[in-house]
Design a protein around this motif. Structure first.
Motif, short mmCIF file in Angstrom:
data_model
loop_
_atom_site.label_atom_id
_atom_site.label_comp_id
_atom_site.label_asym_id
_atom_site.label_seq_id
_atom_site.Cartn_x
_atom_site.Cartn_y
_atom_site.Cartn_z
N LYS A 95 75.61 83.59 -52.50
CA LYS A 95 74.53 84.56 -52.64
C LYS A 95 74.72 85.75 -51.71
N ASP A 96 75.15 85.46 -50.48
CA ASP A 96 75.39 86.56 -49.53
C ASP A 96 76.53 87.46 -50.01
N ALA A 97 77.60 86.84 -50.52
CA ALA A 97 78.72 87.64 -51.03
C ALA A 97 78.30 88.50 -52.21
N ALA A 98 77.51 87.90 -53.13
CA ALA A 98 77.04 88.67 -54.28
C ALA A 98 76.12 89.80 -53.85
N TYR A 99 75.28 89.53 -52.85
CA TYR A 99 74.36 90.57 -52.35
C TYR A 99 75.14 91.71 -51.71
N GLN A 100 76.18 91.39 -50.94
CA GLN A 100 76.99 92.42 -50.31
C GLN A 100 77.70 93.27 -51.36
#
Length: 234
Positions: free
Chosen positions: A46-51
């Motif tokens: 989720k963090d990677a997709a958000y970034q």
């Protein structure tokens, strides 16, 4: 002489490899599924997709800002700059209409859209003739050969549709094209062409009343900067 059976070992060994491969693939699938079910892995994804989404949004904002600045430059030039934007819109509208006319199947499945593409092509050609700078076109090597033809039909349009020689008339004309194309679909080529023509129509109508949106935008931005720089005392 005793016969020797040579098939048993080979069949067993060859039959064993797919079973091992299938077992390995199944084990890898279970490991991947377990990893995806792990809350820590899900949080990292989720963090990677958000970034990535944030990076894409920043790039989109930068591109939109550059496009808005370029558009503002043409608007600041007044009717001459708007004429260039309308000329580009006419070329795009003509191209979109021609692409629609090449879909021969629409004559049976959707005859209304086929007729619409014919109108868009015609209106795009009229816009091209309205906004074409014949003098600048004549200086080009390849396109310059078309300048006498463009000048002749440009005068024909001016004589037969005299209201298009004024900004107000062009504003209503482009607004009509925009509303005709923008209502056919959403986020498609017709929608883009309609939105652009509608924007050009509104700009032409505003300028026909002596209103240049670029001046008002600059004034509001300058006022906002002054308000931000002003810091009241304690």
């Amino acid at each position: 002489m005793a016969a020797v059976d040579l098939s048993g070992g080979g069949a067993a060994s060859s039959g064993g490899y797919p079973q091992q491969g299938g077992a390995g693939a199944g084990f890898a699938g279970h490991v991947a599924q377990a990893a995806l079910n792990d809350p820590g892995v899900q949080a990292q994804l989720k963090d990677a997709a958000y970034q990535r989404a944030q990076e894409g949004w920043e790039i989109t904002k930068q591109g939109a800002g550059i496009a808005a600045q370029e558009l503002g430059k043409y608007i600041q030039e007044g009717p001459a700059g708007i004429s260039v934007l309308c000329f580009l819109g006419g070329l795009a509208t003509t191209l979109i209409g021609i692409l629609g006319l090449l879909s021969i199947g629409q004559t049976l499945s959707s005859p209304f859209h086929y007729v619409l593409n014919a109108y868009l092509t015609m209106f795009g050609v009229v816009t091209f003739l309205l906004e074409a700078d014949v003098e600048s076109m004549s200086q080009l090597k390849v396109i310059g050969k078309l300048s006498p033809w463009v000048e002749r039909y440009q005068m024909e349009v001016f004589n037969r549709a005299n209201f298009l020689t004024e900004l107000k008339g062009r504003g209503f004309f482009y607004t009509f094209i925009g509303t005709l194309a923008i209502t056919q679909c959403f986020l498609c080529l017709h929608f883009v062409a309609g939105l652009w023509n509608l924007l050009m129509g509104v700009l032409c109508l505003l300028m026909s009343f002596g209103i240049n949106p670029a001046d008002h935008i600059q004034a509001s931005l300058a006022q906002r900067q002054q308000e931000e720089q002003f810091v009241p005392g304690p």
